[in-house]
Design a protein around this motif. Structure first.
Motif, PDB file in Angstrom:
ATOM      1  N   ASN A 160       0.824  -1.201   0.000  1.00  0.00           N
ATOM      2  CA  ASN A 160       0.000   0.000   0.000  1.00  0.00           C
ATOM      3  C   ASN A 160       0.863   1.258   0.000  1.00  0.00           C
ATOM      4  N   MET A 161       0.382   2.267  -0.665  1.00  0.00           N
ATOM      5  CA  MET A 161       1.038   3.570  -0.704  1.00  0.00           C
ATOM      6  C   MET A 161      -0.022   4.640  -0.479  1.00  0.00           C
ATOM      7  N   THR A 162       0.310   5.650   0.284  1.00  0.00           N
ATOM      8  CA  THR A 162      -0.585   6.786   0.482  1.00  0.00           C
ATOM      9  C   THR A 162       0.178   8.069   0.179  1.00  0.00           C
ATOM     10  N   MET A 163      -0.567   9.108  -0.160  1.00  0.00           N
ATOM     11  CA  MET A 163       0.024  10.412  -0.434  1.00  0.00           C
ATOM     12  C   MET A 163      -0.214  11.339   0.761  1.00  0.00           C
ATOM     13  N   ARG A 164       0.859  11.847   1.319  1.00  0.00           N
ATOM     14  CA  ARG A 164       0.748  12.719   2.488  1.00  0.00           C
ATOM     15  C   ARG A 164       0.969  14.174   2.081  1.00  0.00           C
ATOM     16  N   PRO A 165      -0.023  15.036   2.279  1.00  0.00           N
ATOM     17  CA  PRO A 165       0.183  16.468   2.026  1.00  0.00           C
ATOM     18  C   PRO A 165       1.234  17.028   2.988  1.00  0.00           C
ATOM     19  N   GLU A 166       2.192  17.783   2.455  1.00  0.00           N
ATOM     20  CA  GLU A 166       3.291  18.297   3.270  1.00  0.00           C
ATOM     21  C   GLU A 166       3.140  19.787   3.572  1.00  0.00           C
ATOM     22  N   THR A 167       3.021  20.585   2.521  1.00  0.00           N
ATOM     23  CA  THR A 167       2.968  22.035   2.693  1.00  0.00           C
ATOM     24  C   THR A 167       2.491  22.679   1.397  1.00  0.00           C
TER      25      THR A 167
ATOM     26  N   PRO B 192      -7.720  13.939 -11.845  1.00  0.00           N
ATOM     27  CA  PRO B 192      -8.055  15.165 -11.098  1.00  0.00           C
ATOM     28  C   PRO B 192      -8.816  14.896  -9.800  1.00  0.00           C
ATOM     29  N   GLN B 193      -9.637  13.852  -9.777  1.00  0.00           N
ATOM     30  CA  GLN B 193     -10.444  13.595  -8.590  1.00  0.00           C
ATOM     31  C   GLN B 193      -9.584  13.311  -7.367  1.00  0.00           C
ATOM     32  N   ARG B 194      -8.433  12.700  -7.590  1.00  0.00           N
ATOM     33  CA  ARG B 194      -7.536  12.440  -6.453  1.00  0.00           C
ATOM     34  C   ARG B 194      -7.078  13.753  -5.814  1.00  0.00           C
ATOM     35  N   PHE B 195      -6.777  14.756  -6.621  1.00  0.00           N
ATOM     36  CA  PHE B 195      -6.377  16.056  -6.074  1.00  0.00           C
ATOM     37  C   PHE B 195      -7.532  16.693  -5.314  1.00  0.00           C
ATOM     38  N   LEU B 196      -8.739  16.621  -5.870  1.00  0.00           N
ATOM     39  CA  LEU B 196      -9.904  17.186  -5.193  1.00  0.00           C
ATOM     40  C   LEU B 196     -10.173  16.466  -3.877  1.00  0.00           C
ATOM     41  N   ASN B 197      -9.978  15.157  -3.871  1.00  0.00           N
ATOM     42  CA  ASN B 197     -10.152  14.391  -2.631  1.00  0.00           C
ATOM     43  C   ASN B 197      -9.116  14.797  -1.590  1.00  0.00           C
ATOM     44  N   THR B 198      -7.890  15.036  -2.051  1.00  0.00           N
ATOM     45  CA  THR B 198      -6.844  15.465  -1.128  1.00  0.00           C
ATOM     46  C   THR B 198      -7.182  16.814  -0.519  1.00  0.00           C
ATOM     47  N   LEU B 199      -7.692  17.735  -1.341  1.00  0.00           N
ATOM     48  CA  LEU B 199      -8.100  19.037  -0.817  1.00  0.00           C
ATOM     49  C   LEU B 199      -9.178  18.874   0.248  1.00  0.00           C
ATOM     50  N   ALA B 200     -10.146  18.018  -0.029  1.00  0.00           N
ATOM     51  CA  ALA B 200     -11.220  17.787   0.945  1.00  0.00           C
ATOM     52  C   ALA B 200     -10.668  17.222   2.252  1.00  0.00           C
ATOM     53  N   SER B 201      -9.644  16.371   2.143  1.00  0.00           N
ATOM     54  CA  SER B 201      -9.080  15.737   3.342  1.00  0.00           C
ATOM     55  C   SER B 201      -8.367  16.729   4.247  1.00  0.00           C
ATOM     56  N   ILE B 202      -7.955  17.877   3.703  1.00  0.00           N
ATOM     57  CA  ILE B 202      -7.295  18.887   4.529  1.00  0.00           C
ATOM     58  C   ILE B 202      -8.204  20.098   4.754  1.00  0.00           C
ATOM     59  N   GLY B 203      -9.487  19.910   4.499  1.00  0.00           N
ATOM     60  CA  GLY B 203     -10.474  20.930   4.833  1.00  0.00           C
ATOM     61  C   GLY B 203     -10.667  22.025   3.823  1.00  0.00           C
ATOM     62  N   VAL B 204     -10.197  21.821   2.585  1.00  0.00           N
ATOM     63  CA  VAL B 204     -10.358  22.840   1.543  1.00  0.00           C
ATOM     64  C   VAL B 204     -11.515  22.453   0.629  1.00  0.00           C
ATOM     65  N   VAL B 205     -12.497  23.334   0.523  1.00  0.00           N
ATOM     66  CA  VAL B 205     -13.644  23.098  -0.358  1.00  0.00           C
ATOM     67  C   VAL B 205     -13.674  24.221  -1.394  1.00  0.00           C
TER      68      VAL B 205
END
Length: 311
Positions: free
Chosen positions: A187-194, A224-237
């Motif tokens: 398994n691999m996950t993408m961690r938002p850094e900064t 693109p949906q992966r990026f949108l999901n990542t934004l949602a995961s850090i509270g950006v809508v």
């Protein structure tokens, strides 16, 4: 069908295969669209350096203007060498060469950087003219293999059975339903850094900096949906999104509609806009996180290569 026949012809030596004097790890996929290959290549380069290796990367340089083999330099731009090779070159800080002929790209890379003792081939799974020592396939954990049909009826470049012939399958995003009882599935996950300002990369913001701001999401990536999901995961809508085709060449006019809002994009997008992006454009730096068993597996494989192949 065509790619399967080509692979068989290479396997039976009806078509020539060229070998480089160092181990080659291919990182690729059997589906179209973004799966996370580039972040994995960067993570592998960083890990290999901690283990005492001197890695280099070869890539097609897709959508770049250069048609011949070329070793990437600090003076090169994304329109010249392609966005993904440039991102790897900057983020992993390793030598990178591009070329349709991966073998020749490897030869040129080793000629300029003879200290390189292992090469990663970015998106080279179907380039069978180059001998490889390990094959790692990345699969998107959300989309998996789609309807499992080959192109053009489905998303597959090669049949699903190809997965049983590779050395490891890395699932980008947790999903246990792809392969049963396969020891080399990780398994691999993408961690938002900064957040990094595209106009001035020295400016940084924490990942939660824009959660209460009026933002526009803009990207030109395979998924693109992966990026949108990542934004949602850090509270950006985002109140608006603008999606371009993968590898799109941005223009200054693309930003003029939203000069009063924060425009958020991926690093792959941001490196293409540095010279003309206004100061309200930010790119999200991420890093690929892999299970420790993956690196243990890779260490064993590399040890066997050294012992059995003389690398």
């Amino acid at each position: 069908m065509v790619i399967t026949i080509r692979r068989w012809l290479y396997k039976k030596h009806f078509l020539p295969i060229s070998s480089l004097p160092v181990p080659v790890i291919v990182v690729g996929n059997i589906t179209v669209g973004g799966t996370g290959k580039t972040p994995l290549v960067i993570a592998l380069c960083n890990w290999l350096k901690t283990q005492g290796y001197y890695p280099g990367v070869i890539s097609r340089g897709y959508k770049g203007q250069i048609n011949q083999v070329h070793v990437v330099s600090h003076e090169d731009g994304p329109s010249l060498v392609g966005d993904e090779p440039l991102l790897i070159f900057k983020e992993a800080a390793v030598p990178v060469a591009i070329g349709k002929n991966r073998y020749q790209a490897g030869v040129e890379l080793l000629k300029k950087y003879p200290e390189i003792n292992i090469i990663l081939s970015d998106d080279g799974l179907q380039h069978y003219a180059l001998q490889r020592n390990l094959e790692i396939v990345v699969v998107d954990g959300q989309r998996l293999l789609g309807n499992t049909y080959l192109l053009p009826a489905g998303p597959l470049r090669e049949p699903q059975s190809r997965l049983s012939t590779v050395d490891a399958v890395v699932i980008n995003g947790e999903n246990e339903s792809l392969l049963d009882n396969r020891q080399s599935q990780f398994n691999m996950t993408m961690r938002p850094e900064t957040w990094i300002n595209v106009n001035n990369p020295h400016l940084r913001q924490p990942i939660n900096a824009f959660s209460s701001e009026r933002c526009v999401a803009m990207c030109a990536i395979g998924n693109p949906q992966r990026f949108l999901n990542t934004l949602a995961s850090i509270g950006v809508v985002p109140f608006a999104t603008r999606i371009f085709e993968d590898h799109y060449h941005y223009q200054e006019n693309d930003f003029k509609e939203w000069l009063d809002e924060k425009i958020l994009m991926t690093e792959k997008d941001g490196i293409k806009c540095h010279l003309f992006a206004p100061q309200n454009v930010w790119m999200l730096k991420i890093s690929a996180q892999l299970d420790e068993p993956f690196y243990q597996w890779l260490q064993v494989k590399l040890t066997h290569l050294r012992e059995n192949n003389g690398f």
